[in-house]
Design a protein around this motif. Structure first.
Motif, PDB file in Angstrom:
ATOM      1  N   LYS A 124      31.536  41.512  34.941  1.00 59.15           N
ATOM      2  CA  LYS A 124      31.340  40.089  35.188  1.00 59.15           C
ATOM      3  C   LYS A 124      30.574  39.920  36.490  1.00 59.15           C
ATOM      4  O   LYS A 124      31.084  40.243  37.555  1.00 59.15           O
ATOM      5  CB  LYS A 124      32.685  39.370  35.255  1.00 59.15           C
ATOM      6  CG  LYS A 124      33.454  39.407  33.937  1.00 59.15           C
ATOM      7  CD  LYS A 124      34.766  38.659  34.028  1.00 59.15           C
ATOM      8  CE  LYS A 124      35.504  38.685  32.694  1.00 59.15           C
ATOM      9  NZ  LYS A 124      36.799  37.954  32.753  1.00 59.15           N
ATOM     10  N   GLN A 128      35.557  30.143  46.036  1.00 57.10           N
ATOM     11  CA  GLN A 128      35.047  31.328  45.342  1.00 57.10           C
ATOM     12  C   GLN A 128      33.920  31.987  46.128  1.00 57.10           C
ATOM     13  O   GLN A 128      33.855  33.221  46.229  1.00 57.10           O
ATOM     14  CB  GLN A 128      34.562  30.939  43.942  1.00 57.10           C
ATOM     15  CG  GLN A 128      35.678  30.619  42.971  1.00 57.10           C
ATOM     16  CD  GLN A 128      35.150  30.094  41.648  1.00 57.10           C
ATOM     17  OE1 GLN A 128      34.206  29.293  41.599  1.00 57.10           O
ATOM     18  NE2 GLN A 128      35.756  30.532  40.554  1.00 57.10           N
ATOM     19  N   ARG A 155      33.561  41.537  45.066  1.00 57.74           N
ATOM     20  CA  ARG A 155      34.054  40.540  46.006  1.00 57.74           C
ATOM     21  C   ARG A 155      34.193  41.193  47.374  1.00 57.74           C
ATOM     22  O   ARG A 155      34.795  42.255  47.515  1.00 57.74           O
ATOM     23  CB  ARG A 155      35.397  39.966  45.559  1.00 57.74           C
ATOM     24  CG  ARG A 155      35.452  39.434  44.129  1.00 57.74           C
ATOM     25  CD  ARG A 155      34.701  38.125  43.959  1.00 57.74           C
ATOM     26  NE  ARG A 155      33.263  38.260  44.047  1.00 57.74           N
ATOM     27  CZ  ARG A 155      32.492  38.715  43.050  1.00 57.74           C
ATOM     28  NH1 ARG A 155      33.030  39.108  41.921  1.00 57.74           N
ATOM     29  NH2 ARG A 155      31.190  38.788  43.219  1.00 57.74           N
ATOM     30  N   LEU A 175      29.847  28.090  41.593  1.00 53.63           N
ATOM     31  CA  LEU A 175      31.051  28.585  42.260  1.00 53.63           C
ATOM     32  C   LEU A 175      31.593  27.521  43.205  1.00 53.63           C
ATOM     33  O   LEU A 175      30.827  26.752  43.799  1.00 53.63           O
ATOM     34  CB  LEU A 175      30.734  29.854  43.068  1.00 53.63           C
ATOM     35  CG  LEU A 175      30.291  31.098  42.286  1.00 53.63           C
ATOM     36  CD1 LEU A 175      29.925  32.212  43.262  1.00 53.63           C
ATOM     37  CD2 LEU A 175      31.372  31.560  41.334  1.00 53.63           C
ATOM     38  N   ARG A 233      28.548  37.738  39.260  1.00 53.94           N
ATOM     39  CA  ARG A 233      28.147  36.485  39.889  1.00 53.94           C
ATOM     40  C   ARG A 233      26.688  36.603  40.327  1.00 53.94           C
ATOM     41  O   ARG A 233      26.184  37.706  40.566  1.00 53.94           O
ATOM     42  CB  ARG A 233      29.013  36.199  41.121  1.00 53.94           C
ATOM     43  CG  ARG A 233      30.458  35.848  40.803  1.00 53.94           C
ATOM     44  CD  ARG A 233      31.231  35.586  42.087  1.00 53.94           C
ATOM     45  NE  ARG A 233      32.592  35.129  41.812  1.00 53.94           N
ATOM     46  CZ  ARG A 233      33.471  34.833  42.749  1.00 53.94           C
ATOM     47  NH1 ARG A 233      33.147  34.939  44.032  1.00 53.94           N
ATOM     48  NH2 ARG A 233      34.688  34.424  42.425  1.00 53.94           N
ATOM     49  N   ASP A 259      28.978  31.614  38.590  1.00 56.58           N
ATOM     50  CA  ASP A 259      29.840  32.612  37.979  1.00 56.58           C
ATOM     51  C   ASP A 259      29.155  33.233  36.780  1.00 56.58           C
ATOM     52  O   ASP A 259      27.987  32.944  36.481  1.00 56.58           O
ATOM     53  CB  ASP A 259      31.212  32.022  37.619  1.00 56.58           C
ATOM     54  CG  ASP A 259      31.135  30.964  36.509  1.00 56.58           C
ATOM     55  OD1 ASP A 259      30.088  30.862  35.808  1.00 56.58           O
ATOM     56  OD2 ASP A 259      32.119  30.216  36.346  1.00 56.58           O
ATOM     57  N   GLU A 260      29.876  34.116  36.045  1.00 52.69           N
ATOM     58  CA  GLU A 260      29.256  34.823  34.921  1.00 52.69           C
ATOM     59  C   GLU A 260      28.880  33.893  33.777  1.00 52.69           C
ATOM     60  O   GLU A 260      28.096  34.261  32.903  1.00 52.69           O
ATOM     61  CB  GLU A 260      30.202  35.918  34.406  1.00 52.69           C
ATOM     62  CG  GLU A 260      31.523  35.424  33.863  1.00 52.69           C
ATOM     63  CD  GLU A 260      32.590  35.276  34.943  1.00 52.69           C
ATOM     64  OE1 GLU A 260      33.762  35.143  34.590  1.00 52.69           O
ATOM     65  OE2 GLU A 260      32.226  35.291  36.139  1.00 52.69           O
TER      66      GLU A 260
END
Length: 306
Positions: A186, A221, A85, A217, A188, A211-212
């Motif tokens: 995890k 996010q 992130r 998203l 993205r 996402d995973e």
């Protein structure tokens, strides 16, 4: 309020695009803009040298622009990894560089990780091994430190050599093999599109995140993966010009021409370098938009000589 302003601006620019004549005279060295024909030439070069990218058609007649070939309406690459992130990256003002504007210009284009030291271990991978058939390749960053994302220095990008048969990518992070949920990586992923903006006469980047679990998203996010200096300012949520009823995050192109002109001048100014041709425009474009999305690992063009 900012989203309301962005929506109003988007509607106004959509009208402006219809009223703007198609650019036919080449001006990319003088002003940083492209003609539609130059956009196609640059796209062909990118697709040829980086097979993760491909051309796409519009979803219907309404999304087809007659100034572009029907089968080359926009460029896309799918399921690009994003392991970290952006909001978790340690901020350091010493890493910043103003890519466009004067030192006192608060509105200039800022690369927030321009001076970051490359931490990732680089591995040379043969292009034939990386892209066999329809197999999708993903390169990831092994650096888990919080000292800043491994974003290439713009000067290093401009001075880097290499051949088109090899690509420099970062080694994938190793997993521990444990069943603990906290230790499971995890990831993205993002679909990236590049369209031609007729009003600003430059390429425009669009993003759609997953996402995973491969669920879309939310805007909140996705903002976690955008540079804080650009989220909700440079990046807006707008209707895709070539796909009906689809909205995506987009890096607004209002400063693209200025930044591209500056970067092209920097490349041309390097001693011993050949003058930049328009075919390599998108290679430079992909370098500078990484200032906005430093953790989305889409750039496999590092060793293609500029």
């Amino acid at each position: 309020m900012q989203n309301l302003v962005n929506s109003f601006k988007s509607a106004a620019l959509s009208l402006g695009e219809h009223l703007t004549p198609v650019l036919k005279e080449s001006k990319f060295k003088d002003t940083g803009v492209l003609t539609p024909a130059e956009f196609v030439a640059a796209g062909d070069f990118l697709v040829h040298h980086c097979p993760t990218w491909s051309w796409a058609k519009a979803s219907d007649a309404a999304g087809t622009r007659d100034y572009l070939p029907a089968d080359k309406q926009y460029l896309l690459t799918k399921r690009v990894p994003c392991h970290r992130r952006c909001k978790d990256m340690a901020y350091d003002s010493n890493l910043e560089k103003l890519l466009d504007g004067d030192d006192d210009d608060a509105e200039g284009w800022i690369d927030t990780h321009h001076n970051a030291v490359e931490q990732a271990e680089e591995v040379v991978v043969d292009a034939d091994d990386l892209f066999p058939g329809s197999k999708q390749a993903a390169a990831t960053d092994s650096d888990d430190d919080d000292d800043g994302e491994a974003v290439m220095d713009m000067d290093a990008i401009m001075s880097g050599g290499g051949t088109t048969s090899n690509l420099l990518v970062s080694k994938a992070p190793e997993t521990t093999g444990t069943t603990s949920k906290d230790n499971i990586l995890k990831t993205r992923t993002y679909d990236l599109h590049i369209t031609y903006d007729k009003y600003y006469q430059v390429p425009r980047l669009w993003l759609l995140g997953y996402d995973e679990n491969q669920k879309y998203l939310t805007v909140e996010q996705m903002n976690e993966d955008f540079s804080e200096d650009h989220a909700n300012k440079t990046i807006t949520i707008e209707s895709h010009p070539h796909i009906s009823n689809v909205s995506m995050a987009s890096i607004h192109p209002c400063r693209h021409a200025e930044v591209m002109k500056r970067l092209i001048e920097q490349v041309d100014g390097k001693e011993g370098r050949n003058e930049i041709t328009v075919e390599k425009y998108l290679l430079i474009f992909l370098k500078f938009v990484q200032a906005v999305i430093p953790t989305i690992e889409y750039d496999y063009t590092r060793s293609i000589e500029l």
